[in-house]
Design an enzyme around this catalytic site. Sequence first.
Site, short mmCIF file in Angstrom:
data_model
loop_
_atom_site.label_atom_id
_atom_site.label_comp_id
_atom_site.label_asym_id
_atom_site.label_seq_id
_atom_site.Cartn_x
_atom_site.Cartn_y
_atom_site.Cartn_z
N ASP A 11 0.84 -1.20 0.00
CA ASP A 11 0.00 0.00 0.00
C ASP A 11 0.88 1.25 0.00
OD1 ASP A 11 -2.21 -1.62 0.15
OD2 ASP A 11 -2.65 -1.20 2.24
N GLY A 37 -3.48 -5.46 0.91
CA GLY A 37 -4.17 -6.46 0.10
C GLY A 37 -5.24 -7.12 0.95
N THR A 204 -22.25 -4.31 6.33
CA THR A 204 -21.62 -3.37 7.24
C THR A 204 -21.99 -1.94 6.86
OG1 THR A 204 -19.59 -3.30 5.92
CG2 THR A 204 -19.71 -4.95 7.67
N ASP A 237 -11.64 -4.98 6.31
CA ASP A 237 -10.88 -6.23 6.33
C ASP A 237 -10.71 -6.75 7.76
OD1 ASP A 237 -10.58 -6.24 3.57
OD2 ASP A 237 -8.67 -5.17 3.63
#
Length: 292
Positions: A11, A37, A204, A237
């Site tokens: 990132d 990722g 969510t 994540d």
Amino acid sequence: MILVFGSINIDLLVPVRDLPRPGETVLGGDYALLPGGKGANQALAARRAGAPVMLAGAIGDDAFAELALALVRRDGVDLGLLRRVPQPTGCAAIMVGATGENLIAVASGANAAASSAAVPDDLLGRGMILLCQMEVPAEETAALIRRAAAGGATTMLNLAPAAPIDPGLFGAIDVLIANAGEAATLGDDPARVARRLRQALVVTHGAAGATAFVADGSRLEIPALAIEPIDTTGAGDTFVGVLAAGLDQGLALPAALRRASAAAGLACLARGAQTAMPDAAAINAAVARLAA
């Protein structure tokens, strides 16, 4: 055991005051190169929450590869199923605004070479949770989910980034997780989608928590942690990985969802995705702060 089949990225994180509009250039602060990722992120989140985790996917042969794997390796994620390929490691360019919102573009790189054939059938039986996302080839993900369902494993799919799903795949998925925008692409009432799954659709809502539409027609409302976010990158994540860890540890869905929600809130309190993910002790303490 949790087996994560998914992406491994580096990132490139740039803090900015305001996210740019199309055609606009904005100046930011010092950039950071951080591991990321969705596959690696969710694997690390589950591992830090206390679950044993394996990560399957593809990594490049460039200088970014080892940096991309640094934290999952350090925290004990099993990397035995990773393939090295002669392509650049996946990369995500991330801008984070002053309010914690982000803007992300992903170059898939080696992730496009992720292959379901790298996962042997003997890992796809009862007691295994297979966790997938949509950052590697969709046909490989679908093939692995079908094999895992046939073998008796629990299957989880995070619909991120949003992409079409073969309607025939729903019956092989236990838990489907999506944010509100991703869930809207399913083109149906969430309760009806849930009835096509083996267990639940979890939607969510960021600071508003999450809703679980259970296949039996019931519905669960899960609160969010009350925080002042610094960076929301990786919060989704974290939610998914910690949810998988809770289910792997034998928690009922409501309890696993509360742990996931608390962990996602904690992940917004520092910059970066993997660098901000909480450990089991921090999650346990934060669950008590959630509303009933």
